[in-house]
Design an enzyme around this catalytic site. Sequence first.
Site, PDB file in Angstrom:
ATOM      1  N   GLY A 166     -20.572 -45.561  30.831  1.00  0.00           N
ATOM      2  CA  GLY A 166     -21.920 -45.202  30.388  1.00  0.00           C
ATOM      3  C   GLY A 166     -22.962 -46.169  30.929  1.00  0.00           C
ATOM      4  O   GLY A 166     -24.045 -45.773  31.374  1.00  0.00           O
ATOM      5  N   ARG A 184     -22.098 -52.007  33.818  1.00  0.00           N
ATOM      6  CA  ARG A 184     -20.626 -51.980  33.850  1.00  0.00           C
ATOM      7  C   ARG A 184     -20.134 -51.481  35.201  1.00  0.00           C
ATOM      8  O   ARG A 184     -19.130 -51.944  35.724  1.00  0.00           O
ATOM      9  CB  ARG A 184     -20.112 -51.000  32.794  1.00  0.00           C
ATOM     10  CG  ARG A 184     -19.738 -51.614  31.505  1.00  0.00           C
ATOM     11  CD  ARG A 184     -18.263 -51.742  31.321  1.00  0.00           C
ATOM     12  NE  ARG A 184     -18.048 -52.995  30.624  1.00  0.00           N
ATOM     13  CZ  ARG A 184     -17.722 -53.107  29.354  1.00  0.00           C
ATOM     14  NH1 ARG A 184     -17.527 -52.040  28.635  1.00  0.00           N
ATOM     15  NH2 ARG A 184     -17.552 -54.280  28.816  1.00  0.00           N
ATOM     16  N   ARG A 235     -33.719 -45.057  38.809  1.00  0.00           N
ATOM     17  CA  ARG A 235     -33.732 -45.313  37.351  1.00  0.00           C
ATOM     18  C   ARG A 235     -32.735 -46.393  36.933  1.00  0.00           C
ATOM     19  O   ARG A 235     -32.224 -46.379  35.790  1.00  0.00           O
ATOM     20  CB  ARG A 235     -33.425 -44.040  36.553  1.00  0.00           C
ATOM     21  CG  ARG A 235     -34.545 -43.049  36.618  1.00  0.00           C
ATOM     22  CD  ARG A 235     -34.209 -41.782  35.873  1.00  0.00           C
ATOM     23  NE  ARG A 235     -35.273 -40.830  36.069  1.00  0.00           N
ATOM     24  CZ  ARG A 235     -36.116 -40.437  35.113  1.00  0.00           C
ATOM     25  NH1 ARG A 235     -35.983 -40.871  33.884  1.00  0.00           N
ATOM     26  NH2 ARG A 235     -37.063 -39.583  35.379  1.00  0.00           N
ATOM     27  N   ARG A 285     -13.434 -56.586  23.387  1.00  0.00           N
ATOM     28  CA  ARG A 285     -13.905 -55.336  23.988  1.00  0.00           C
ATOM     29  C   ARG A 285     -13.682 -55.388  25.504  1.00  0.00           C
ATOM     30  O   ARG A 285     -13.255 -54.440  26.117  1.00  0.00           O
ATOM     31  CB  ARG A 285     -15.390 -55.160  23.675  1.00  0.00           C
ATOM     32  CG  ARG A 285     -15.793 -53.736  23.554  1.00  0.00           C
ATOM     33  CD  ARG A 285     -17.032 -53.514  22.746  1.00  0.00           C
ATOM     34  NE  ARG A 285     -18.100 -54.440  23.006  1.00  0.00           N
ATOM     35  CZ  ARG A 285     -18.748 -55.099  22.064  1.00  0.00           C
ATOM     36  NH1 ARG A 285     -18.431 -54.941  20.793  1.00  0.00           N
ATOM     37  NH2 ARG A 285     -19.734 -55.908  22.365  1.00  0.00           N
ATOM     38  N   ARG A 295     -14.486 -40.378  33.165  1.00  0.00           N
ATOM     39  CA  ARG A 295     -15.363 -41.180  32.310  1.00  0.00           C
ATOM     40  C   ARG A 295     -14.538 -42.294  31.681  1.00  0.00           C
ATOM     41  O   ARG A 295     -13.404 -42.056  31.222  1.00  0.00           O
ATOM     42  CB  ARG A 295     -15.975 -40.284  31.227  1.00  0.00           C
ATOM     43  CG  ARG A 295     -16.529 -41.055  30.046  1.00  0.00           C
ATOM     44  CD  ARG A 295     -17.448 -40.254  29.168  1.00  0.00           C
ATOM     45  NE  ARG A 295     -17.525 -40.785  27.813  1.00  0.00           N
ATOM     46  CZ  ARG A 295     -18.128 -41.926  27.466  1.00  0.00           C
ATOM     47  NH1 ARG A 295     -18.698 -42.692  28.371  1.00  0.00           N
ATOM     48  NH2 ARG A 295     -18.146 -42.322  26.198  1.00  0.00           N
ATOM     49  N   ASP A 353     -15.223 -49.289  17.456  1.00  0.00           N
ATOM     50  CA  ASP A 353     -15.631 -49.436  16.051  1.00  0.00           C
ATOM     51  C   ASP A 353     -14.915 -48.372  15.240  1.00  0.00           C
ATOM     52  O   ASP A 353     -14.405 -47.403  15.795  1.00  0.00           O
ATOM     53  CB  ASP A 353     -17.157 -49.303  15.896  1.00  0.00           C
ATOM     54  CG  ASP A 353     -17.708 -48.012  16.486  1.00  0.00           C
ATOM     55  OD1 ASP A 353     -17.785 -47.915  17.727  1.00  0.00           O
ATOM     56  OD2 ASP A 353     -18.027 -47.096  15.719  1.00  0.00           O
ATOM     57  N   SER A 381     -16.477 -45.992  25.367  1.00  0.00           N
ATOM     58  CA  SER A 381     -16.022 -46.474  24.065  1.00  0.00           C
ATOM     59  C   SER A 381     -16.193 -45.360  23.044  1.00  0.00           C
ATOM     60  O   SER A 381     -16.932 -44.391  23.276  1.00  0.00           O
ATOM     61  CB  SER A 381     -16.809 -47.714  23.653  1.00  0.00           C
ATOM     62  OG  SER A 381     -18.172 -47.387  23.544  1.00  0.00           O
TER      63      SER A 381
END
Length: 238
Positions: free
Chosen positions: A24, A28, A47, A222, A91, A209, A94
Amino acid sequence: MPIPTPHIELSDISQIAKTVIMPGDPLRAKLIADSYLSNVIQINSVRNMLGYTGEYKGHKVSVMGSGMGMPSMGIYSYELYSFYGVENIIRVGSAGSYSADLGLYEVVLAKDAWSESSYAKVQGGYDKPFIEPSDALNARILAAASSINTPVRELRIHSSDVFYRERFEDYIDINREYGCACVEMEAFALFANAKALNKHAACLLTISDSLVTHEATTSEERQNSFTKMLQIALEASI
Ligand code: ADE
């Protein structure tokens, strides 16, 4: 549509691999390119949705951010599939767990995605709330995971348009009625585009989470679990 497209500035499609790994977060994507790929070129910065192509174990692979939410994933994956000759998108993201049985840092491969989103219906008239990923790509991902001895759970996921719900407890009903084990916000749009365009999509997630226990991950852990998931995606891409 001629390239470059409105959201990707690349004008040479030979600079993009047939398989794109999509986190996302665009930073990353940069981190993945810097840490795992060699001979890297940048393919997008429109962008700040950073994208790169490089080599992993001698095989060409691209990595690009999808942004958050189905509209954003919808735009980037559509342009990659339709105008840049991309065949496979994995994809890597998380998810929040909906079940006491699914703990932090576990790696999930989406078996299918349920959503209340209108994305698939509006995009191409697909009117069901469940969409499957590519069987072939999922099989490659499971084989890659077992080759590096990393456990993966193939489960139904919820793709939600809403992160902050007034009725927090909605997840209990969604888990019970539709069998969703966890929630993220992009896979349903990715799977819808792949289905409409006859391409391949898959979604790997690490649990960051838990809506059940309210635990959240530390940034260090993470990163560790993200690394495991990413290695699976990279191995599956070659
Ligand atoms: N991604 C990670 N955790 C999430 C959550 N709780 N809801 C939606 N998307 C998520």
